[in-house]
Design a protein around this motif. Structure first.
Motif, PDB file in Angstrom:
ATOM      1  N   ARG A  14      42.842 -51.928  24.193  1.00 19.62           N
ATOM      2  CA  ARG A  14      43.276 -52.397  22.885  1.00 19.62           C
ATOM      3  C   ARG A  14      42.389 -53.551  22.449  1.00 19.62           C
ATOM      4  NH1 ARG A  14      49.293 -51.508  21.646  1.00 19.62           N
ATOM      5  NH2 ARG A  14      49.688 -49.680  22.891  1.00 19.62           N
ATOM      6  N   THR A  15      42.049 -53.564  21.162  1.00 25.80           N
ATOM      7  CA  THR A  15      41.242 -54.658  20.643  1.00 25.80           C
ATOM      8  C   THR A  15      42.154 -55.680  19.994  1.00 25.80           C
ATOM      9  OG1 THR A  15      40.914 -53.506  18.562  1.00 25.80           O
ATOM     10  CG2 THR A  15      39.234 -53.194  20.235  1.00 25.80           C
ATOM     11  N   SER A  16      41.792 -56.914  20.140  1.00 22.15           N
ATOM     12  CA  SER A  16      42.595 -57.972  19.553  1.00 22.15           C
ATOM     13  C   SER A  16      42.325 -58.045  18.052  1.00 22.15           C
ATOM     14  CB  SER A  16      42.281 -59.310  20.210  1.00 22.15           C
ATOM     15  OG  SER A  16      40.981 -59.709  19.855  1.00 22.15           O
ATOM     16  N   SER A  17      43.191 -58.719  17.350  1.00 23.51           N
ATOM     17  CA  SER A  17      42.999 -58.845  15.898  1.00 23.51           C
ATOM     18  C   SER A  17      41.769 -59.691  15.596  1.00 23.51           C
ATOM     19  CB  SER A  17      44.237 -59.442  15.248  1.00 23.51           C
ATOM     20  OG  SER A  17      44.445 -60.762  15.694  1.00 23.51           O
ATOM     21  N   ARG A  20      38.853 -57.280  15.856  1.00 21.68           N
ATOM     22  CA  ARG A  20      38.862 -56.404  14.694  1.00 21.68           C
ATOM     23  C   ARG A  20      38.370 -57.143  13.456  1.00 21.68           C
ATOM     24  NH1 ARG A  20      44.476 -54.287  14.755  1.00 21.68           N
ATOM     25  NH2 ARG A  20      44.212 -54.471  16.973  1.00 21.68           N
ATOM     26  N   SER A  21      38.785 -58.385  13.302  1.00 22.92           N
ATOM     27  CA  SER A  21      38.373 -59.195  12.163  1.00 22.92           C
ATOM     28  C   SER A  21      36.866 -59.446  12.201  1.00 22.92           C
ATOM     29  CB  SER A  21      39.129 -60.520  12.165  1.00 22.92           C
ATOM     30  OG  SER A  21      38.674 -61.352  11.133  1.00 22.92           O
TER      31      SER A  21
END
Length: 64
Positions: A14-17, A20-21
């Motif tokens: 899972r990628t963190s926010s 992603r930002s």
């Protein structure tokens, strides 16, 4: 029962926010750069056109 081997799972990390930002900002910056370069390359102003043309020569990209 067989022990589970974590290296054989197919679950994607899972990628963190924040990651992603950052990726979104990098993609937006690249898209903006391409739009600006495309706009300058076909500009009516000889100064802007020649600057973009020189950049193509410096980066060894075909232009003729």
């Amino acid at each position: 029962m067989q022990p589970s081997n974590p290296s054989t799972t197919t679950e994607l990390p899972r990628t963190s926010s924040a990651t992603r930002s950052l990726l979104l900002q990098l993609a937006a910056g690249a898209a903006l750069g391409l739009v600006v370069l495309y706009g300058v390359a076909f500009a009516e102003s000889p100064l802007m056109h020649n600057a973009a043309h020189d950049v193509r020569h410096i980066t060894v990209k075909p232009c003729h």
